[in-house]
Design an enzyme around this catalytic site. Sequence first.
Site, PDB file in Angstrom:
ATOM      1  N   ASP A  11       0.881  -1.165   0.000  1.00 18.81           N
ATOM      2  CA  ASP A  11       0.000   0.000   0.000  1.00 18.81           C
ATOM      3  C   ASP A  11       0.915   1.210   0.000  1.00 18.81           C
ATOM      4  O   ASP A  11       2.117   1.099   0.231  1.00 18.81           O
ATOM      5  CB  ASP A  11      -0.886  -0.015   1.253  1.00 18.81           C
ATOM      6  CG  ASP A  11      -1.872   1.159   1.290  1.00 18.81           C
ATOM      7  OD1 ASP A  11      -2.222   1.673   0.213  1.00 18.81           O
ATOM      8  OD2 ASP A  11      -2.278   1.558   2.388  1.00 18.81           O
ATOM      9  N   SER A  12       0.319   2.394  -0.229  1.00 18.56           N
ATOM     10  CA  SER A  12       1.142   3.591  -0.165  1.00 18.56           C
ATOM     11  C   SER A  12       1.489   3.933   1.279  1.00 18.56           C
ATOM     12  O   SER A  12       2.391   4.706   1.531  1.00 18.56           O
ATOM     13  CB  SER A  12       0.420   4.769  -0.818  1.00 18.56           C
ATOM     14  OG  SER A  12      -0.815   4.981  -0.199  1.00 18.56           O
ATOM     15  N   CYS A  74      -4.481  -1.741  -1.643  1.00 18.32           N
ATOM     16  CA  CYS A  74      -4.712  -0.317  -1.862  1.00 18.32           C
ATOM     17  C   CYS A  74      -5.690  -0.206  -3.026  1.00 18.32           C
ATOM     18  O   CYS A  74      -5.452  -0.770  -4.093  1.00 18.32           O
ATOM     19  CB  CYS A  74      -3.373   0.335  -2.228  1.00 18.32           C
ATOM     20  SG  CYS A  74      -3.501   2.013  -2.871  1.00 18.32           S
ATOM     21  N   GLU A 153      -4.634   9.701   9.076  1.00 22.73           N
ATOM     22  CA  GLU A 153      -3.184   9.698   9.311  1.00 22.73           C
ATOM     23  C   GLU A 153      -2.779  10.765  10.334  1.00 22.73           C
ATOM     24  O   GLU A 153      -1.749  10.642  10.984  1.00 22.73           O
ATOM     25  CB  GLU A 153      -2.433   9.925   7.986  1.00 22.73           C
ATOM     26  CG  GLU A 153      -2.722   8.875   6.938  1.00 22.73           C
ATOM     27  CD  GLU A 153      -1.489   8.066   6.540  1.00 22.73           C
ATOM     28  OE1 GLU A 153      -0.377   8.469   6.864  1.00 22.73           O
ATOM     29  OE2 GLU A 153      -1.675   7.010   5.910  1.00 22.73           O
ATOM     30  N   CYS A 185     -11.380   2.388   0.292  1.00 20.08           N
ATOM     31  CA  CYS A 185      -9.974   2.755   0.457  1.00 20.08           C
ATOM     32  C   CYS A 185      -9.557   2.015   1.714  1.00 20.08           C
ATOM     33  O   CYS A 185     -10.339   1.946   2.673  1.00 20.08           O
ATOM     34  CB  CYS A 185      -9.851   4.271   0.651  1.00 20.08           C
ATOM     35  SG  CYS A 185      -8.238   4.792   1.300  1.00 20.08           S
ATOM     36  N   HIS A 187      -7.768   2.640   4.115  1.00 18.99           N
ATOM     37  CA  HIS A 187      -7.767   3.407   5.369  1.00 18.99           C
ATOM     38  C   HIS A 187      -9.163   3.471   6.001  1.00 18.99           C
ATOM     39  O   HIS A 187      -9.301   3.573   7.212  1.00 18.99           O
ATOM     40  CB  HIS A 187      -7.366   4.868   5.121  1.00 18.99           C
ATOM     41  CG  HIS A 187      -5.901   5.119   5.022  1.00 18.99           C
ATOM     42  ND1 HIS A 187      -5.176   4.823   3.911  1.00 18.99           N
ATOM     43  CD2 HIS A 187      -5.027   5.681   5.894  1.00 18.99           C
ATOM     44  CE1 HIS A 187      -3.915   5.190   4.100  1.00 18.99           C
ATOM     45  NE2 HIS A 187      -3.795   5.713   5.292  1.00 18.99           N
TER      46      HIS A 187
END
Lengths: 259, 259
Positions: A11-12, A74, A153, A185, A187
């Site tokens: 993932d990023s 992702c 984040e 997503c 996240h």
Amino acid sequence: MSGIQKIGLFDSGLGGLTVLRALNKILPGVPKVYYGDTLHLPYGDKSDAAIIGYSTAIVQFLKDEGCQLIVIACNSASAAAGKALVEQFPELTFINVIDPVVDYLAALPPQKVGLLGTRATVRSGAYSQKLAAKNSEVELHALATPLLVPLIEDGFLGTGIDASVLAHYLKDPAMKGITSLVPGCTHYPLLEEAAASILSGVHWVDAPSIVAQAVAKHWTGEHSEGNAFYLSDRTDNFLRLAEKTFGIDAQWELVRLED
Amino acid sequence: MSGIQKIGLFDSGLGGLTVLRALNKILPGVPKVYYGDTLHLPYGDKSDAAIIGYSTAIVQFLKDEGCQLIVIACNSASAAAGKALVEQFPELTFINVIDPVVDYLAALPPQKVGLLGTRATVRSGAYSQKLAAKNSEVELHALATPLLVPLIEDGFLGTGIDASVLAHYLKDPAMKGITSLVPGCTHYPLLEEAAASILSGVHWVDAPSIVAQAVAKHWTGEHSEGNAFYLSDRTDNFLRLAEKTFGIDAQWELVRLED
């Protein structure tokens, strides 16, 4: 052909850890290699060409690390680079985070489903096209919600502002009348509590568990130890959240790949 | 030595356009080259080593484009890479966005000043150290506010959520008793209206104008046309906001540099 002995995920940044967490529940003790491309975070606002370039370098790295099954953990990368990766690495098995969720949605009764995603994911139309091909009676409405990743984040989970931002996005006309909502997503599953406080009667789809179940179907190896964790940029924020939110107190090794 | 004929500016994205806008007011008709490193946006969460690498490649590019004066129109890059750039390019004149503001603050009467910045800017301690060396009676308190950049980039200006997030950050004990507030990131001047709605009796420092005045002092060339605009990644979001927020409807050329 010795089957699948090691699972790679990338993932990023942090988001893919929601998939890793779900996978650890279903396949504990299976060796997994995680690559967080924190140097290039976030993918969701980048062009397809850039995302394909980063993803290709990472998959090559995970292959060299001995992974036979790669989870594209992702949504932006799944949408922008999924097809290119399958073509470039025919010897590997890929599980992206979109197809298992589309299969899940396609099996639902007729209804209007909302999907929240990054700009790249929504721009791709991947969920809509794939779902329309399988079940036209489950109607998908996608909305780009790019603030949600930095919100998570930057530690705004549980502040109430997370719920305000989510509520702001859900006021969009596209979300009117939805009965299920997909966190599109990796996240976003972390927003489940905020969502519960503002959504009533809307089913929050547990995407990470659905993806983990798809991975488990492919697992043919032995259970053994040997996880490894890599980053392309060492940032305090990533390390702090990986430990605080996911309880991962691992040795993250810095490996920078050529774009 | 023909003096300074062309000004280069760079930032990881949109923020530097607040400096460009202030500069256009003071030095209209002066050729300026802007490089937005959208491929690597945001700089504020990256390591110093990564920021130095990107900045060096960009300055080399701006130098090749004929710029003799470079505005490091990004606080994270000014803090992390300012010194390295001056050492690597002794033939160029650099204006970073920190020193002019520190000079401005050092001339204020004794007081407590708040500074909002990205993680990289705050981590560097650049403002505090430089100000302490010039005037120890103006006390600086820095706070990392990483959500503000994506908040602006994602169109939350004027929604009320911008003011909520700013208010959330300003509740931090470090901000107690401040009488001036520095937007220590080139995006943040766009929050002036939100700040006005929640701050009373606190002076909002007009950082872009202060930086533009410092640039104007160095200008020795003729006024002429010939602006140029470059990006390292073409994203709809950047193009939309550049036009909507800054009225820049330019031809942005894609130039990808080697890291």
